[in-house]
Design a protein around this motif. Structure first.
Motif, mmCIF file in Angstrom:
data_model
loop_
_atom_site.group_PDB
_atom_site.id
_atom_site.type_symbol
_atom_site.label_atom_id
_atom_site.label_comp_id
_atom_site.label_asym_id
_atom_site.label_seq_id
_atom_site.Cartn_x
_atom_site.Cartn_y
_atom_site.Cartn_z
ATOM 1 N N LYS A 54 25.624 105.233 101.213
ATOM 2 C CA LYS A 54 25.891 105.700 102.573
ATOM 3 C C LYS A 54 27.385 105.957 102.716
ATOM 4 C CE LYS A 54 26.467 101.507 105.256
ATOM 5 N NZ LYS A 54 25.986 100.694 106.344
ATOM 6 N N VAL A 55 27.733 106.924 103.555
ATOM 7 C CA VAL A 55 29.127 107.282 103.782
ATOM 8 C C VAL A 55 29.878 106.080 104.339
ATOM 9 C CG1 VAL A 55 30.657 108.784 105.124
ATOM 10 C CG2 VAL A 55 28.602 109.727 104.073
ATOM 11 N N ASP A 56 31.107 105.892 103.860
ATOM 12 C CA ASP A 56 32.016 104.799 104.197
ATOM 13 C C ASP A 56 31.660 103.473 103.540
ATOM 14 O OD1 ASP A 56 33.893 106.240 105.675
ATOM 15 O OD2 ASP A 56 32.750 106.007 107.533
ATOM 16 N N ALA A 57 30.611 103.448 102.730
ATOM 17 C CA ALA A 57 30.262 102.211 102.029
ATOM 18 C C ALA A 57 31.316 101.918 100.967
ATOM 19 C CB ALA A 57 28.886 102.337 101.393
ATOM 20 N N PRO A 58 31.917 100.714 101.026
ATOM 21 C CA PRO A 58 32.902 100.350 100.004
ATOM 22 C C PRO A 58 32.204 99.902 98.719
ATOM 23 C CG PRO A 58 32.631 98.549 101.544
ATOM 24 C CD PRO A 58 31.749 99.674 102.030
ATOM 25 N N PHE A 59 32.900 100.053 97.609
ATOM 26 C CA PHE A 59 32.403 99.548 96.323
ATOM 27 C C PHE A 59 33.587 99.379 95.393
ATOM 28 C CE2 PHE A 59 32.369 104.118 95.917
ATOM 29 C CZ PHE A 59 32.809 104.347 94.635
ATOM 30 N N GLU A 60 33.347 98.771 94.257
ATOM 31 C CA GLU A 60 34.393 98.563 93.263
ATOM 32 C C GLU A 60 33.942 99.141 91.933
ATOM 33 O OE1 GLU A 60 37.167 94.879 92.114
ATOM 34 O OE2 GLU A 60 35.058 94.531 91.646
ATOM 35 N N PHE A 61 34.799 99.963 91.338
ATOM 36 C CA PHE A 61 34.592 100.428 89.971
ATOM 37 C C PHE A 61 35.202 99.401 89.025
ATOM 38 C CE2 PHE A 61 34.473 105.179 91.077
ATOM 39 C CZ PHE A 61 33.146 105.302 90.729
ATOM 40 N N VAL A 62 34.517 99.132 87.904
ATOM 41 C CA VAL A 62 35.026 98.239 86.869
ATOM 42 C C VAL A 62 34.938 98.981 85.537
ATOM 43 C CG1 VAL A 62 34.794 96.009 85.729
ATOM 44 C CG2 VAL A 62 34.220 96.226 88.165
ATOM 45 N N TRP A 63 36.113 99.341 85.000
ATOM 46 C CA TRP A 63 36.184 100.034 83.711
ATOM 47 C C TRP A 63 36.338 99.024 82.589
ATOM 48 C CZ3 TRP A 63 38.120 102.461 87.958
ATOM 49 C CH2 TRP A 63 37.849 103.816 88.095
ATOM 50 N N ARG A 84 40.063 97.664 87.512
ATOM 51 C CA ARG A 84 39.233 97.691 88.718
ATOM 52 C C ARG A 84 39.871 98.588 89.766
ATOM 53 N NH1 ARG A 84 35.470 93.307 89.306
ATOM 54 N NH2 ARG A 84 35.339 92.219 87.307
ATOM 55 N N LEU A 85 39.020 99.262 90.542
ATOM 56 C CA LEU A 85 39.479 100.148 91.601
ATOM 57 C C LEU A 85 38.557 99.984 92.804
ATOM 58 C CD1 LEU A 85 41.274 102.620 92.524
ATOM 59 C CD2 LEU A 85 39.407 104.060 91.691
ATOM 60 N N ALA A 99 31.182 112.300 96.882
ATOM 61 C CA ALA A 99 32.651 112.300 96.895
ATOM 62 C C ALA A 99 33.102 110.896 97.237
ATOM 63 C CB ALA A 99 33.182 113.310 97.906
ATOM 64 N N ILE A 100 34.149 110.454 96.535
ATOM 65 C CA ILE A 100 34.628 109.085 96.702
ATOM 66 C C ILE A 100 36.146 109.051 96.831
ATOM 67 C CG2 ILE A 100 32.665 108.011 95.524
ATOM 68 C CD1 ILE A 100 34.342 107.892 93.009
ATOM 69 N N ALA A 101 36.629 108.045 97.542
ATOM 70 C CA ALA A 101 38.066 107.776 97.592
ATOM 71 C C ALA A 101 38.474 107.268 96.210
ATOM 72 C CB ALA A 101 38.363 106.737 98.663
ATOM 73 N N TRP A 102 39.702 107.587 95.797
ATOM 74 C CA TRP A 102 40.128 107.228 94.434
ATOM 75 C C TRP A 102 41.583 106.809 94.463
ATOM 76 C CZ3 TRP A 102 36.657 107.837 90.292
ATOM 77 C CH2 TRP A 102 37.171 107.524 89.036
#
Length: 177
Positions: A54-63, A84-85, A99-102
């Motif tokens: 859903k739009v505005d849902a936060p999450f964390e990327f882990v590379w 992490r981002l 589309a995501i914030a980066w």
């Protein structure tokens, strides 16, 4: 289908600080969407991280790029074993666009377009703040998308870090200073 939609096409600047890179992937749009949005599939080519769709849902990327290929190759100096981002979804049109914030850039969009029995994936990374970031991101997207294409074809990915290092030098030659 554009000329850039090949197995290993280089990205291009579509604005001074905006990279566009494309890949033609086997399978359906739904399958490719799963590789973008499901943590376990995305972990195999980019980064893990559960997403609430859903739009505005936060999450964390882990590379963990060392885990993307065997052997991983030599990790360049200054790159941690894990990165992490914090991010959030800024646009969502399943299964066509995400589309995501980066971080400190203008964000990343992923668009999927059916092409017969394949899918054209277009990645656009906006407002890259400086040349070093541009080169790192260009090499990164290229190497990650190569890994995705290999996984989608059921093949083993080649050495991630060795490929990234070679690609960064190549993008240094290809992209205007």
């Amino acid at each position: 289908m554009t000329e850039l939609a090949t197995l290993d096409a280089y990205g291009e600047l579509i604005e001074p600080a905006t990279l566009k890179i494309q890949r033609l992937l086997p399978g359906s749009v739904d399958r490719c969407w799963a590789y973008l949005t499901e943590s376990e599939l995305r972990r195999q080519w980019l980064a893990a991280g559960e997403m609430e769709m859903k739009v505005d849902a936060p999450f964390e990327f882990v590379w963990r790029n060392d885990e993307l290929s065997d052997p991983p190759g030599e990790r360049p100096a200054g790159f941690p074993e894990e990165h992490r981002l914090q991010s959030r979804i800024i646009e969502l049109d399943p299964p066509r666009k995400l589309a995501i914030a980066w971080g400190t850039t203008g964000g990343v969009s992923f668009e999927l377009e059916p092409q017969g029995d394949q899918v054209l994936l277009t990645v656009i990374h906006r407002r890259l703040p400086d040349r070093e970031t541009l080169l790192n991101v260009s090499a990164g997207w290229h190497a990650h998308l190569d890994t995705l294409a290999s996984r989608a074809r059921g093949e083993q990915a080649t050495s991630f870090w060795d490929r990234w290092t070679r690609l960064k030098a190549e993008y240094g030659r290809r992209l205007p200073a």
